[in-house]
Motif scaffolding. Structure first.
Motif, PDB file in Angstrom:
ATOM      1  N   VAL A 117      -0.577   7.975  -0.491  1.00 16.07           N
ATOM      2  CA  VAL A 117      -0.355   6.634   0.046  1.00 16.07           C
ATOM      3  C   VAL A 117      -0.882   6.669   1.472  1.00 16.07           C
ATOM      4  O   VAL A 117      -0.172   7.038   2.406  1.00 16.07           O
ATOM      5  CB  VAL A 117       1.126   6.231  -0.003  1.00 16.07           C
ATOM      6  CG1 VAL A 117       1.307   4.809   0.538  1.00 16.07           C
ATOM      7  CG2 VAL A 117       1.665   6.308  -1.424  1.00 16.07           C
ATOM      8  N   ASP A 118      -2.145   6.318   1.638  1.00 16.92           N
ATOM      9  CA  ASP A 118      -2.811   6.389   2.934  1.00 16.92           C
ATOM     10  C   ASP A 118      -2.810   5.014   3.586  1.00 16.92           C
ATOM     11  O   ASP A 118      -2.675   3.986   2.908  1.00 16.92           O
ATOM     12  CB  ASP A 118      -4.258   6.860   2.780  1.00 16.92           C
ATOM     13  CG  ASP A 118      -4.342   8.194   2.061  1.00 16.92           C
ATOM     14  OD1 ASP A 118      -3.329   8.909   2.048  1.00 16.92           O
ATOM     15  OD2 ASP A 118      -5.409   8.498   1.514  1.00 16.92           O
ATOM     16  N   SER A 119      -2.996   5.004   4.889  1.00 17.83           N
ATOM     17  CA  SER A 119      -3.113   3.738   5.613  1.00 17.83           C
ATOM     18  C   SER A 119      -4.235   3.836   6.620  1.00 17.83           C
ATOM     19  O   SER A 119      -4.483   4.906   7.183  1.00 17.83           O
ATOM     20  CB  SER A 119      -1.802   3.387   6.321  1.00 17.83           C
ATOM     21  OG  SER A 119      -1.524   4.321   7.333  1.00 17.83           O
ATOM     22  N   SER A 120      -4.927   2.735   6.819  1.00 13.88           N
ATOM     23  CA  SER A 120      -6.004   2.668   7.798  1.00 13.88           C
ATOM     24  C   SER A 120      -5.934   1.318   8.493  1.00 13.88           C
ATOM     25  O   SER A 120      -5.305   0.374   7.995  1.00 13.88           O
ATOM     26  CB  SER A 120      -7.371   2.852   7.126  1.00 13.88           C
ATOM     27  OG  SER A 120      -7.588   1.825   6.172  1.00 13.88           O
ATOM     28  N   ALA A 121      -6.560   1.240   9.650  1.00  7.12           N
ATOM     29  CA  ALA A 121      -6.503  -0.002  10.425  1.00  7.12           C
ATOM     30  C   ALA A 121      -7.747  -0.119  11.286  1.00  7.12           C
ATOM     31  O   ALA A 121      -8.026   0.771  12.093  1.00  7.12           O
ATOM     32  CB  ALA A 121      -5.253  -0.043  11.293  1.00  7.12           C
ATOM     33  N   ILE A 135      -3.336   3.242  -2.208  1.00 16.48           N
ATOM     34  CA  ILE A 135      -2.480   3.951  -3.161  1.00 16.48           C
ATOM     35  C   ILE A 135      -3.400   4.645  -4.156  1.00 16.48           C
ATOM     36  O   ILE A 135      -4.130   4.002  -4.905  1.00 16.48           O
ATOM     37  CB  ILE A 135      -1.523   2.979  -3.875  1.00 16.48           C
ATOM     38  CG1 ILE A 135      -0.624   2.288  -2.853  1.00 16.48           C
ATOM     39  CG2 ILE A 135      -0.687   3.703  -4.923  1.00 16.48           C
ATOM     40  CD1 ILE A 135       0.270   1.223  -3.429  1.00 16.48           C
ATOM     41  N   GLY A 136      -3.355   5.977  -4.148  1.00 16.17           N
ATOM     42  CA  GLY A 136      -4.277   6.751  -4.959  1.00 16.17           C
ATOM     43  C   GLY A 136      -3.563   7.588  -5.996  1.00 16.17           C
ATOM     44  O   GLY A 136      -2.456   8.082  -5.782  1.00 16.17           O
ATOM     45  N   SER A 137      -4.233   7.743  -7.136  1.00 16.96           N
ATOM     46  CA  SER A 137      -3.711   8.582  -8.213  1.00 16.96           C
ATOM     47  C   SER A 137      -4.626   9.755  -8.511  1.00 16.96           C
ATOM     48  O   SER A 137      -4.428  10.465  -9.488  1.00 16.96           O
ATOM     49  CB  SER A 137      -3.538   7.746  -9.489  1.00 16.96           C
ATOM     50  OG  SER A 137      -4.800   7.274  -9.940  1.00 16.96           O
ATOM     51  N   SER A 143      -6.724   3.700  -8.817  1.00 19.49           N
ATOM     52  CA  SER A 143      -6.317   3.559  -7.427  1.00 19.49           C
ATOM     53  C   SER A 143      -6.666   2.160  -6.922  1.00 19.49           C
ATOM     54  O   SER A 143      -7.593   1.519  -7.406  1.00 19.49           O
ATOM     55  CB  SER A 143      -6.993   4.621  -6.564  1.00 19.49           C
ATOM     56  OG  SER A 143      -6.719   5.916  -7.059  1.00 19.49           O
ATOM     57  N   PHE A 144      -5.914   1.687  -5.928  1.00 19.32           N
ATOM     58  CA  PHE A 144      -6.208   0.390  -5.335  1.00 19.32           C
ATOM     59  C   PHE A 144      -5.652   0.353  -3.915  1.00 19.32           C
ATOM     60  O   PHE A 144      -4.959   1.276  -3.471  1.00 19.32           O
ATOM     61  CB  PHE A 144      -5.643  -0.763  -6.185  1.00 19.32           C
ATOM     62  CG  PHE A 144      -4.154  -0.704  -6.389  1.00 19.32           C
ATOM     63  CD1 PHE A 144      -3.267  -1.187  -5.437  1.00 19.32           C
ATOM     64  CD2 PHE A 144      -3.630  -0.188  -7.562  1.00 19.32           C
ATOM     65  CE1 PHE A 144      -1.896  -1.147  -5.635  1.00 19.32           C
ATOM     66  CE2 PHE A 144      -2.254  -0.136  -7.770  1.00 19.32           C
ATOM     67  CZ  PHE A 144      -1.389  -0.623  -6.808  1.00 19.32           C
ATOM     68  N   LYS A 145      -5.962  -0.732  -3.192  1.00 19.10           N
ATOM     69  CA  LYS A 145      -5.486  -0.879  -1.827  1.00 19.10           C
ATOM     70  C   LYS A 145      -4.852  -2.256  -1.652  1.00 19.10           C
ATOM     71  O   LYS A 145      -5.135  -3.201  -2.397  1.00 19.10           O
ATOM     72  CB  LYS A 145      -6.627  -0.692  -0.831  1.00 19.10           C
ATOM     73  CG  LYS A 145      -7.688  -1.780  -0.872  1.00 19.10           C
ATOM     74  CD  LYS A 145      -8.776  -1.508   0.157  1.00 19.10           C
ATOM     75  CE  LYS A 145      -9.845  -2.614   0.130  1.00 19.10           C
ATOM     76  NZ  LYS A 145     -10.890  -2.363   1.144  1.00 19.10           N
TER      77      LYS A 145
END
Length: 530
Positions: A117-121, A135-137, A143-145
């Motif tokens: 569960v990554d986050s970017s900005a 959100i990655g599998s 996976s999707f964001k």
């Protein structure tokens, strides 16, 4: 021939739909994105206003500014539609997302398959206090964001999907959090060093750092009566110098500017880089913090680290540089230096070896082990292919030249390729090597992009042995090593049969006992039952 641990035959349950769990409401994205998109829309309209109202454009075409406005407005409209149509929710079994107005799309990831569960900005997200949550599998198709959630909601979602419990290490790998959250004790493994900036500047593609912005600036300045290409042509004096000298002069100016651009980009993304070993609620974590304007923090659960990889493209190899990545279950290695698996940017080989020895604790570093050379037949095979390829190209170009399809001397291109392919064949052979060191196996290969992999024996889930007809005659074999970590498989090409069998026996003796006996006897003796 393939050998591995059998997997049970399970029947997958039917995929759920958005109608399931009607009692759990769907959530919207953050409304702050509306204001971000409005500001983005205003900024996108400015070039069009300049083109139509301010510039009456007798001096040059205004369409570059109009195109820039159209692109910006289109991107803003798509972002608004995405905000209006996107819903998400978290149930006890899965994370779900629906999107689309005319065509509805439904995607989900089972909670037991969530691997990151990554986050970017970007800058606009940071100004609005929102984050893009990925959100990655481990698989791109599922996976999707979510673009975008408030910082508090994103952190709450991460904690819900990736609990930091010591008893659940398999649910945490390579995730990016919203900020540094170090444990009470940190062991510093590597810090940012100023010489690293110089190491990032050397790239054959550095000229592209200048080329793209230069052409963009050319089109944007045209409505103002400034022809940047004509100005550069006058400075270079193309008519007097000719094409080749003009090209050499442009490259002599563009490459230094490109090197500076690469250095600035590295400083912006890796300033204050720190790699530490810490603890998060009772289990060890490899933590990376870096960034100047936009900081990034990546956690990697050390209980899931299965090895380490050095990557050395040809130019880096001559300069003694390498990029270091960890091999982790549930986390794929990316091709670039910004992937979550990367623990070091481009550094000198001796620095990378020191860091690898501290990451792979508990025994001598496997990357220091001497590698065994592969048989001469591997070199002969590569030299034959390196000679035959240009020979075929030369023959085809010669025939096309005789038929007046190409110039008469076009076949010289094939002749000129001979030294290149022969040198590549030699480099490819010299890169081959393998070793067994403690609880690790080491594999090295690659002519242009050499990679050295140190993988734990317990991460090997099977073996695949392949032989072409020339390999069978020369008693050589190519070994593929399946693993649930990193790139999912690694390859040991053109080892002798004796080397390959000893390599398999030394790595996984119990698994090797199931088929090595049959392979050594040529099929005359049946393998013992598993």
């Amino acid at each position: 021939m393939t050998a591995g641990n059998p997997t049970p035959d399970t029947t997958a349950e039917p995929a759920p739909g958005p109608e399931s769990h009607p009692e759990i409401p769907w959530e919207r994205l953050s409304a702050r994105m509306v204001w971000i998109n409005l500001v983005r829309l205003v900024i996108s309209v400015v070039p069009g206003v300049l083109a139509t109202a301010v510039l009456d454009t007798p001096t040059g075409p205004a369409w570059p500014l109009l195109v820039a406005s159209a692109v910006g407005v289109s991107a803003t409209a798509l972002a608004c539609l995405r905000f209006l149509s996107t819903r998400y929710r978290v149930t006890g079994e899965r994370v779900e997302r629906t999107t689309g107005l005319l065509v509805r799309k439904y995607r989900y990831v089972p909670r037991d398959r969530v691997r990151s569960v990554d986050s970017s900005a970007r800058l606009r997200h940071r100004l609005a206090g929102v984050r893009v949550v990925h959100i990655g599998s481990g698989e791109a198709r599922s996976s999707f964001k979510l673009d975008a959630l408030t910082a508090a909601t994103a952190e709450e979602l991460r904690r819900e999907l990736m609990p930091d419990a010591a008893g659940e290490p398999e649910e945490e790998a390579g995730r990016e959090t919203l900020g540094p959250q170090p444990g009470p004790h940190e062991e510093v493994i590597a810090r940012f060093r100023k010489p690293w900036v110089l190491y990032q500047m050397f790239s054959v593609w550095a000229v592209l750092v200048v080329t793209g912005p230069a052409f963009g600036l050319h089109w944007l300045l045209q409505p103002f009566g400034v022809d940047l290409l004509e100005l550069v042509g006058e400075l270079v004096d193309y008519e007097r110098r000719g094409f080749w000298w003009s090209l050499a002069l442009c490259l002599a100016v563009a490459y230094p500017l490109g090197f500076i651009g690469l250095a600035l980009t590295f400083v912006m993304s890796h300033w204050d880089f720190t790699l530490v070993r810490t603890t998060a609620k009772g289990h060890p974590v490899l933590l990376t913090r870096r960034g100047l304007l936009s900081t990034r923090t990546v956690h990697r659960d050390e209980t899931r680290v299965r090895g380490i990889t050095f990557r050395e493209p040809l130019l880096w190899r001559w300069l003694g540089l390498t990029r270091t990545s960890v091999i982790t279950t549930g986390l794929r290695q990316g091709p670039d230096e910004d992937s979550a698996a990367g623990v070091l940017p481009r550094v000198r080989m001796w620095e990378a070896r020191e860091v690898a020895a501290r990451v792979l604790t508990g025994e001598p570093s496997p990357l220091e082990a001497p590698l065994r050379r592969h048989p001469r037949g591997a070199l002969t095979r590569r030299l034959v292919w390196a000679a035959c390829g240009p020979a075929v190209v030369t023959g085809v170009l010669f025939w096309l030249g005789r038929t007046d399809v190409l110039p008469d001397r076009a076949w010289l291109v094939g002749v000129g390729a001979w030294p290149v392919t022969l040198f590549a064949a030699v480099f490819s052979y010299l890169a081959l090597g393998h070793a067994l060191s403690g609880s690790y196996l080491v594999v090295r290969r690659g002519a242009v992009n050499r990679s050295t992999v140190a993988l734990q024996h317990r991460a090997v889930i099977g073996w695949t042995l392949r032989q072409s007809i020339p390999q069978r005659l020369g008693r050589r074999v190519t070994v593929r090593i399946p693993t649930p970590a990193g790139e999912r498989h690694y390859v040991l090409p053109d080892a002798s049969t004796r080397q390959a069998l000893a390599f398999i026996k030394g790595s996984t003796p119990q698994l090797a006992a199931q088929f090595i006996g049959e392979a050594e006897s040529g099929g005359r003796r049946a393998a013992p039952p598993p």
